[in-house]
Design a protein around this motif. Structure first.
Motif, PDB file in Angstrom:
ATOM      1  N   GLU A 203       0.828  -1.196   0.000  1.00 38.91           N
ATOM      2  CA  GLU A 203       0.000   0.000   0.000  1.00 38.91           C
ATOM      3  C   GLU A 203       0.866   1.251   0.000  1.00 38.91           C
ATOM      4  OE1 GLU A 203      -3.233   2.313  -0.366  1.00 38.91           O
ATOM      5  OE2 GLU A 203      -3.149   0.125  -0.548  1.00 38.91           O
ATOM      6  N   GLY A 204       2.043   1.165   0.619  1.00 40.21           N
ATOM      7  CA  GLY A 204       2.970   2.287   0.577  1.00 40.21           C
ATOM      8  C   GLY A 204       3.695   2.395  -0.747  1.00 40.21           C
ATOM      9  N   TYR A 205       4.006   1.262  -1.360  1.00 41.19           N
ATOM     10  CA  TYR A 205       4.784   1.238  -2.604  1.00 41.19           C
ATOM     11  C   TYR A 205       3.946   1.679  -3.802  1.00 41.19           C
ATOM     12  CZ  TYR A 205       8.161  -0.490  -6.040  1.00 41.19           C
ATOM     13  OH  TYR A 205       9.070  -0.594  -7.073  1.00 41.19           O
ATOM     14  N   ALA A 206       2.693   1.282  -3.833  1.00 44.64           N
ATOM     15  CA  ALA A 206       1.791   1.660  -4.927  1.00 44.64           C
ATOM     16  C   ALA A 206       0.398   1.833  -4.342  1.00 44.64           C
ATOM     17  CB  ALA A 206       1.794   0.611  -6.028  1.00 44.64           C
ATOM     18  N   ALA A 207       0.078   3.041  -3.917  1.00 45.70           N
ATOM     19  CA  ALA A 207      -1.180   3.304  -3.222  1.00 45.70           C
ATOM     20  C   ALA A 207      -2.363   2.982  -4.127  1.00 45.70           C
ATOM     21  CB  ALA A 207      -1.236   4.761  -2.775  1.00 45.70           C
ATOM     22  N   THR A 208      -3.346   2.273  -3.578  1.00 49.29           N
ATOM     23  CA  THR A 208      -4.483   1.869  -4.398  1.00 49.29           C
ATOM     24  C   THR A 208      -5.399   3.034  -4.746  1.00 49.29           C
ATOM     25  OG1 THR A 208      -5.657   1.293  -2.365  1.00 49.29           O
ATOM     26  CG2 THR A 208      -4.527  -0.488  -3.512  1.00 49.29           C
ATOM     27  N   ALA A 209      -5.384   4.083  -3.923  1.00 49.64           N
ATOM     28  CA  ALA A 209      -6.269   5.222  -4.169  1.00 49.64           C
ATOM     29  C   ALA A 209      -5.607   6.495  -3.659  1.00 49.64           C
ATOM     30  CB  ALA A 209      -7.618   4.996  -3.486  1.00 49.64           C
ATOM     31  N   GLY A 210      -6.272   7.624  -3.960  1.00 46.57           N
ATOM     32  CA  GLY A 210      -5.759   8.907  -3.473  1.00 46.57           C
ATOM     33  C   GLY A 210      -4.957   9.656  -4.518  1.00 46.57           C
ATOM     34  N   SER A 211      -4.313  10.739  -4.075  1.00 42.70           N
ATOM     35  CA  SER A 211      -3.594  11.622  -4.996  1.00 42.70           C
ATOM     36  C   SER A 211      -2.085  11.388  -5.000  1.00 42.70           C
ATOM     37  CB  SER A 211      -3.881  13.089  -4.630  1.00 42.70           C
ATOM     38  OG  SER A 211      -3.508  13.336  -3.282  1.00 42.70           O
ATOM     39  N   ASP A 212      -1.581  10.519  -4.108  1.00 42.57           N
ATOM     40  CA  ASP A 212      -0.152  10.198  -4.072  1.00 42.57           C
ATOM     41  C   ASP A 212       0.054   8.772  -4.543  1.00 42.57           C
ATOM     42  OD1 ASP A 212       0.654  12.687  -2.968  1.00 42.57           O
ATOM     43  OD2 ASP A 212      -0.035  11.994  -0.991  1.00 42.57           O
ATOM     44  N   TRP A 213       1.055   8.599  -5.423  1.00 43.99           N
ATOM     45  CA  TRP A 213       1.286   7.263  -5.971  1.00 43.99           C
ATOM     46  C   TRP A 213       1.988   6.372  -4.959  1.00 43.99           C
ATOM     47  CZ3 TRP A 213       5.049   4.959  -9.978  1.00 43.99           C
ATOM     48  CH2 TRP A 213       4.474   3.831 -10.557  1.00 43.99           C
ATOM     49  N   THR A 214       2.796   6.950  -4.083  1.00 45.95           N
ATOM     50  CA  THR A 214       3.466   6.168  -3.057  1.00 45.95           C
ATOM     51  C   THR A 214       3.243   6.822  -1.691  1.00 45.95           C
ATOM     52  OG1 THR A 214       5.570   7.373  -3.196  1.00 45.95           O
ATOM     53  CG2 THR A 214       5.289   5.485  -4.672  1.00 45.95           C
ATOM     54  N   ARG A 215       3.373   6.006  -0.642  1.00 44.58           N
ATOM     55  CA  ARG A 215       3.320   6.493   0.739  1.00 44.58           C
ATOM     56  C   ARG A 215       4.513   5.892   1.465  1.00 44.58           C
ATOM     57  NH1 ARG A 215      -2.423   4.962   0.287  1.00 44.58           N
ATOM     58  NH2 ARG A 215      -3.485   6.786  -0.531  1.00 44.58           N
ATOM     59  N   PRO A 216       5.665   6.522   1.354  1.00 41.90           N
ATOM     60  CA  PRO A 216       6.906   5.938   1.882  1.00 41.90           C
ATOM     61  C   PRO A 216       6.858   5.580   3.355  1.00 41.90           C
ATOM     62  CG  PRO A 216       7.391   7.815   0.450  1.00 41.90           C
ATOM     63  CD  PRO A 216       5.911   7.803   0.659  1.00 41.90           C
ATOM     64  N   THR A 217       6.075   6.320   4.154  1.00 44.64           N
ATOM     65  CA  THR A 217       6.058   6.010   5.592  1.00 44.64           C
ATOM     66  C   THR A 217       5.490   4.616   5.847  1.00 44.64           C
ATOM     67  OG1 THR A 217       3.938   7.174   5.787  1.00 44.64           O
ATOM     68  CG2 THR A 217       5.926   8.400   6.349  1.00 44.64           C
ATOM     69  N   LEU A 218       4.519   4.196   5.040  1.00 46.36           N
ATOM     70  CA  LEU A 218       3.990   2.841   5.191  1.00 46.36           C
ATOM     71  C   LEU A 218       5.049   1.810   4.830  1.00 46.36           C
ATOM     72  CD1 LEU A 218       0.282   2.787   3.931  1.00 46.36           C
ATOM     73  CD2 LEU A 218       1.136   2.421   6.239  1.00 46.36           C
ATOM     74  N   CYS A 219       5.825   2.078   3.791  1.00 44.93           N
ATOM     75  CA  CYS A 219       6.927   1.172   3.438  1.00 44.93           C
ATOM     76  C   CYS A 219       7.922   1.074   4.591  1.00 44.93           C
ATOM     77  CB  CYS A 219       7.638   1.659   2.174  1.00 44.93           C
ATOM     78  SG  CYS A 219       6.646   1.533   0.668  1.00 44.93           S
ATOM     79  N   GLU A 220       8.217   2.213   5.201  1.00 43.97           N
ATOM     80  CA  GLU A 220       9.162   2.217   6.328  1.00 43.97           C
ATOM     81  C   GLU A 220       8.615   1.410   7.501  1.00 43.97           C
ATOM     82  OE1 GLU A 220       9.703   6.340   7.114  1.00 43.97           O
ATOM     83  OE2 GLU A 220      10.658   6.747   5.174  1.00 43.97           O
ATOM     84  N   ASP A 221       7.306   1.556   7.785  1.00 46.00           N
ATOM     85  CA  ASP A 221       6.704   0.798   8.884  1.00 46.00           C
ATOM     86  C   ASP A 221       6.779  -0.703   8.603  1.00 46.00           C
ATOM     87  OD1 ASP A 221       5.928   2.861  10.664  1.00 46.00           O
ATOM     88  OD2 ASP A 221       4.231   3.345   9.387  1.00 46.00           O
ATOM     89  N   ALA A 222       6.449  -1.101   7.366  1.00 49.42           N
ATOM     90  CA  ALA A 222       6.489  -2.517   7.020  1.00 49.42           C
ATOM     91  C   ALA A 222       7.911  -3.058   7.086  1.00 49.42           C
ATOM     92  CB  ALA A 222       5.905  -2.727   5.620  1.00 49.42           C
ATOM     93  N   LEU A 223       8.868  -2.272   6.602  1.00 46.60           N
ATOM     94  CA  LEU A 223      10.265  -2.705   6.649  1.00 46.60           C
ATOM     95  C   LEU A 223      10.734  -2.890   8.084  1.00 46.60           C
ATOM     96  CD1 LEU A 223      12.431  -0.869   3.944  1.00 46.60           C
ATOM     97  CD2 LEU A 223      12.537  -3.271   4.598  1.00 46.60           C
ATOM     98  N   ARG A 224      10.351  -1.958   8.939  1.00 48.28           N
ATOM     99  CA  ARG A 224      10.756  -2.063  10.348  1.00 48.28           C
ATOM    100  C   ARG A 224      10.174  -3.331  10.975  1.00 48.28           C
ATOM    101  NH1 ARG A 224       8.352   0.431  14.667  1.00 48.28           N
ATOM    102  NH2 ARG A 224       7.192   1.820  13.284  1.00 48.28           N
ATOM    103  N   LEU A 225       8.890  -3.614  10.693  1.00 48.32           N
ATOM    104  CA  LEU A 225       8.271  -4.820  11.220  1.00 48.32           C
ATOM    105  C   LEU A 225       8.955  -6.073  10.667  1.00 48.32           C
ATOM    106  CD1 LEU A 225       4.492  -3.835  10.990  1.00 48.32           C
ATOM    107  CD2 LEU A 225       5.882  -3.997  13.045  1.00 48.32           C
ATOM    108  N   GLY A 226       9.292  -6.048   9.374  1.00 47.43           N
ATOM    109  CA  GLY A 226       9.959  -7.192   8.772  1.00 47.43           C
ATOM    110  C   GLY A 226      11.334  -7.442   9.372  1.00 47.43           C
ATOM    111  N   ARG A 227      12.073  -6.367   9.601  1.00 51.95           N
ATOM    112  CA  ARG A 227      13.407  -6.511  10.191  1.00 51.95           C
ATOM    113  C   ARG A 227      13.322  -7.052  11.615  1.00 51.95           C
ATOM    114  NH1 ARG A 227      15.065  -0.517   8.106  1.00 51.95           N
ATOM    115  NH2 ARG A 227      15.636  -1.048   5.952  1.00 51.95           N
ATOM    116  N   VAL A 228      12.330  -6.569  12.387  1.00 51.83           N
ATOM    117  CA  VAL A 228      12.140  -7.080  13.746  1.00 51.83           C
ATOM    118  C   VAL A 228      11.817  -8.567  13.697  1.00 51.83           C
ATOM    119  CG1 VAL A 228      10.612  -7.013  15.759  1.00 51.83           C
ATOM    120  CG2 VAL A 228      11.460  -4.879  14.771  1.00 51.83           C
TER     121      VAL A 228
END
Length: 419
Positions: A203-228
Motif C-alpha cells: 500500500e505504501g509502494y503503490a497506493a491503491t487510491a488517493g492523490s499520491d502514488w506512493t506512501r513511503p512512511t507505510l513502506c518504512e513501517d512494514a520494513l521495520r516490522l519485517g526486520r524485527v
C-alpha cells in the motif's frame, strides 16, 4: 529543552517502544486490549511529568517500568477482589489469579523478544479479517495512531477505530492465546503474519487510491516490522525472503516519483537514484534465506526477481529471460493470474511483445482480473509496441477508468493521448 522538543521526544520514544510495552503487558495480563490501555496510561503519565521533571536518561526503560507497575497494581486489585470471593468459596479463582500476580512479579525482566513475537502472531491471527489484521498490526506493532492509519489507507478514522475495537473483542471472545504457535501450526500462521506486513508495504509502494502514488512512511513501517521479525525468527527463510523483497523494492522509491509527484515506471527510472544501501541489505537478506536451504518460497522468488532488476545497469541489460523463468517458478508454486500477468511482461521483454500479448490475451476472461486496471494497461503497452495504436488507446482508456489512484489515472490517460 522546550515543551515542543519534549513532546516530539515523547512521540519518538512511543513510536519506538510502544510495541515492547504492549507485548510485555499482554504477557502479564493475557489481554491485548487492556495491555494497550495501560501502555497508553504510561504515555499520558510521561506527557504530564516529563515537561516538568525533564526527559529521563533512559526514556524507554522509564515507560516500561511505569507500565509494569500499573499492570501489577491492576492484578493486585483483582487479587483483592478475588480474596473477597474466596470468603464465598471461590478458592479456585483466587489460586489462578495469585499465580498470575506471582508470574508478573517474577518475570519483570523476561526476554522482550519473546513477548514481541507473541504479539506479532496475536495481531495477525487468522480469526481476524485481513483489514482488521492490518489495522491492529499498525496500531500495536507500528505505534501508529488511529488517525495515522486512517489517513494512510484513505478511510474514515471511525472505520479504523471500529476495526481495531472489533479485532480486540474478537481476540478476547475467541480466547486467542498469547503465544507463538506450535511447530505444526507455525507455517500456516507465519504466512498470515508475512501477508499482513507485505500488504502494508504494498500500500505504501503503490497506493491503491488517493492523490499520491506512493506512501513511503507505510513502506518504512512494514520494513521495520519485517526486520524485527527477521531478528525474532532468524531460522525462517521466508521471513528473510520478504525482508529482501521489501529492501530491494524500497530502494526504488525516490526514482518512482517525478518532480511534480508524477509516476515514473521502472523502465524509465534513473537508476542512479536507487538506494544502493537498501539494495545491499536486500541482497544480504536474500543470501541468508538461501543459506537456510530448501526450495525458495514465494517471497524469496519475488526477491530474486527484484535482485535481477537491481543488478542491471539499465533496462536493456536486464536478464529478462531469467526473470521470466523465475515468474514461471512462482506461478507453479502459487498460481495466480496476477503472477501470469507479470510473467507476460517479462516474456515480452525477453521474446518480443507478441509473445507477451498471447499470455495476456489468455487472461482476459479471468474473473479475478475483471476490475484490475493493470490488465488493460499491460495489454495497451504491448499493443502500442506492436503498432496497433487505436487498440492500445482503448486499452489505456479502459485502464484509466478502472484505476483508483489519481496519479496513475493521469499517467494512463497521457499514454492514451500519445496513441
Amino acid at each position: 529543552m522546550t515543551a515542543t522538543d519534549i513532546r516530539k521526544t515523547i512521540e519518538a520514544v512511543w513510536r519506538m517502544e510502544s510495541a515492547k510495552l504492549i507485548a510485555v503487558l499482554a504477557r502479564m495480563l493475557h489481554d491485548v486490549g487492556l495491555a494497550e490501555e495501560l501502555a497508553q496510561d504510561a504515555l499520558v503519565t510521561a506527557l504530564e511529568q516529563w515537561p516538568e521533571r525533564g526527559v529521563p536518561d533512559s526514556p524507554g526503560a522509564w515507560l516500561m517500568a511505569t507500565a509494569k507497575h500499573r499492570a501489577i497494581d491492576r492484578l493486585r486489585r483483582q487479587q483483592l477482589i478475588l480474596r473477597k470471593h474466596e470468603e464465598l468459596g471461590h478458592e479456585i479463582e483466587l489460586g489462578q489469579d495469585e499465580n498470575r500476580a506471582a508470574d508478573a512479579d517474577a518475570t519483570l525482566e523476561d526476554d522482550i523478544g519473546d513477548d514481541l513475537l507473541r504479539l506479532v502472531f496475536v495481531a495477525c491471527h487468522p480469526v481476524l479479517s485481513a483489514e482488521a489484521r492490518v489495522a491492529l498490526t499498525l496500531r500495536l506493532l507500528g505505534g501508529l495512531t488511529t488517525d495515522e492509519i486512517a489517513r494512510a489507507f484513505l478511510v474514515p478514522e471511525a472505520t479504523i477505530a471500529q476495526r481495531i475495537v472489533r479485532a480486540k473483542r474478537t481476540l478476547a471472545e475467541k480466547q486467542v492465546p498469547f503465544e507463538v504457535p506450535r511447530a505444526d501450526e507455525l507455517a500456516a500462521r507465519l504466512s498470515s503474519v508475512l501477508e499482513v506486513i507485505y500488504l502494508v508495504f504494498n500500500e505504501g509502494y503503490a497506493a491503491t487510491a488517493g492523490s499520491d502514488w506512493t506512501r513511503p512512511t507505510l513502506c518504512e513501517d512494514a520494513l521495520r516490522l519485517g526486520r524485527v521479525l527477521a531478528e525474532l525468527m532468524p531460522d525462517q527463510a521466508e521471513v528473510h525472503g520478504l525482508v529482501a523483497l521489501m529492501e530491494i523494492q524500497a530502494s526504488r522509491l525516490r526514482a518512482r516519483i517525478g518532480p511534480d509527484g508524477e509516476p515514473i515506471l521502472l523502465l524509465k527510472q534513473n537508476r542512479g537514484q536507487w538506494d544502493r544501501l537498501l539494495i545491499r541489505r536486500g541482497l544480504a537478506a536474500l543470501e541468508r534465506a538461501g543459506r537456510l536451504g530448501g526450495e525458495p518460497g514465494t517471497y524469496a522468488l519475488q526477491a530474486a526477481i527484484a535482485a535481477c532488476h537491481a543488478g542491471a545497469p539499465s533496462a536493456e541489460d536486464t536478464d529478462w529471460a531469467r526473470i521470466a523463468v523465475l515468474y514461471a517458478r512462482l506461478a507453479a508454486l502459487a498460481p495466480s493470474p496476477v503472477v501470469e500477468l507479470n510473467r507476460a511482461v517479462a516474456v515480452s521483454m525477453a521474446s518480443g511483445p507478441q509473445a507477451g500479448l498471447a499470455i495476456v490475451d489468455a487472461l482476459r476472461d479471468e474473473r479475478a482480473l475483471s476490475g484490475y486496471h493493470l490488465l488493460p494497461s499491460v495489454r495497451g503497452d504491448l499493443l502500442q509496441k506492436l503498432g496497433r495504436r487505436d487498440e492500445a488507446r482503448a486499452e489505456f482508456e479502459r485502464a484509466a477508468a478502472l484505476a483508483r489512484n489519481t496519479r496513475e489515472r493521469e499517467l494512463l490517460l497521457e499514454r492514451a493521448a500519445a496513441c
